[in-house]
Design an enzyme around this catalytic site. Sequence first.
Site, PDB file in Angstrom:
ATOM      1  N   GLU A   8       6.104  14.200   3.390  1.00 28.99           N
ATOM      2  CA  GLU A   8       5.621  12.871   3.006  1.00 28.99           C
ATOM      3  C   GLU A   8       4.854  12.230   4.160  1.00 28.99           C
ATOM      4  O   GLU A   8       3.828  11.577   3.950  1.00 28.99           O
ATOM      5  CB  GLU A   8       6.785  11.975   2.587  1.00 28.99           C
ATOM      6  CG  GLU A   8       7.461  12.444   1.308  1.00 28.99           C
ATOM      7  CD  GLU A   8       8.685  11.623   0.968  1.00 28.99           C
ATOM      8  OE1 GLU A   8       8.666  10.974  -0.090  1.00 28.99           O
ATOM      9  OE2 GLU A   8       9.645  11.626   1.763  1.00 28.99           O
TER      10      GLU A   8
ATOM     11  N   TYR B  42      -5.586 -15.202  -3.872  1.00 30.29           N
ATOM     12  CA  TYR B  42      -5.020 -13.893  -4.226  1.00 30.29           C
ATOM     13  C   TYR B  42      -5.516 -12.817  -3.271  1.00 30.29           C
ATOM     14  O   TYR B  42      -4.793 -11.900  -2.919  1.00 30.29           O
ATOM     15  CB  TYR B  42      -5.394 -13.483  -5.653  1.00 30.29           C
ATOM     16  CG  TYR B  42      -5.188 -14.518  -6.712  1.00 30.29           C
ATOM     17  CD1 TYR B  42      -4.184 -15.474  -6.616  1.00 30.29           C
ATOM     18  CD2 TYR B  42      -6.006 -14.543  -7.823  1.00 30.29           C
ATOM     19  CE1 TYR B  42      -4.002 -16.423  -7.610  1.00 30.29           C
ATOM     20  CE2 TYR B  42      -5.825 -15.477  -8.832  1.00 30.29           C
ATOM     21  CZ  TYR B  42      -4.821 -16.420  -8.713  1.00 30.29           C
ATOM     22  OH  TYR B  42      -4.648 -17.343  -9.693  1.00 30.29           O
TER      23      TYR B  42
ATOM     24  N   GLU C 243      12.934   0.479   0.587  1.00 32.00           N
ATOM     25  CA  GLU C 243      13.582  -0.804   0.848  1.00 32.00           C
ATOM     26  C   GLU C 243      13.054  -1.438   2.134  1.00 32.00           C
ATOM     27  O   GLU C 243      12.783  -2.639   2.183  1.00 32.00           O
ATOM     28  CB  GLU C 243      15.109  -0.633   0.949  1.00 32.00           C
ATOM     29  CG  GLU C 243      15.766  -0.196  -0.339  1.00 32.00           C
ATOM     30  CD  GLU C 243      15.808   1.316  -0.572  1.00 32.00           C
ATOM     31  OE1 GLU C 243      16.631   1.742  -1.400  1.00 32.00           O
ATOM     32  OE2 GLU C 243      15.028   2.061   0.047  1.00 32.00           O
TER      33      GLU C 243
ATOM     34  N   LYS D  37       6.975   4.725  -6.630  1.00 29.59           N
ATOM     35  CA  LYS D  37       6.570   5.974  -5.968  1.00 29.59           C
ATOM     36  C   LYS D  37       6.551   7.074  -7.035  1.00 29.59           C
ATOM     37  O   LYS D  37       7.555   7.729  -7.291  1.00 29.59           O
ATOM     38  CB  LYS D  37       7.602   6.265  -4.874  1.00 29.59           C
ATOM     39  CG  LYS D  37       7.286   7.360  -3.926  1.00 29.59           C
ATOM     40  CD  LYS D  37       8.380   7.376  -2.853  1.00 29.59           C
ATOM     41  CE  LYS D  37       8.121   8.408  -1.818  1.00 29.59           C
ATOM     42  NZ  LYS D  37       9.163   8.414  -0.783  1.00 29.59           N
TER      43      LYS D  37
END
Length: 126
Positions: free
Chosen positions: A27, A59, A79, A105
């Site tokens: 990853e 935004y 997290e 993910k």
Amino acid sequence: MTESFSGDRIILRDLGFYGYHGVFAEEARLGQRFFIDLEIGLDLSAPAKTDRLSTGTSYGDVYDVVKTAFEGKRTKLLEALGQNIIDAIFAAFQSVDWVIIRIRKPEAPIAMVRGEAAVELHRRRQ
């Protein structure tokens, strides 16, 4: 996303990023796609009354903060990534009272044929 955080909000959904977050070496080396859904709670009365961006929160500015936080520090856990983004939003926008973030993910390294792994964090300004 939830009813526990009420009031005015800015919503950004399906923000797509390519990043290197995750526990596994692959990853970090190869990277993968991430999608972020975001709600930020703040009083939108002034821009609603004035119709002027200068009285509200852009935004585009919110997106820029999310992007910078996403790209700034590699994390192993979604997290921790979510908390980094929340901390950056609270630091950049004093008018924000709460944040709900969902990080998805789709290519999580688990044996699933279809679907995605995700976390959702709910935080109020302290």
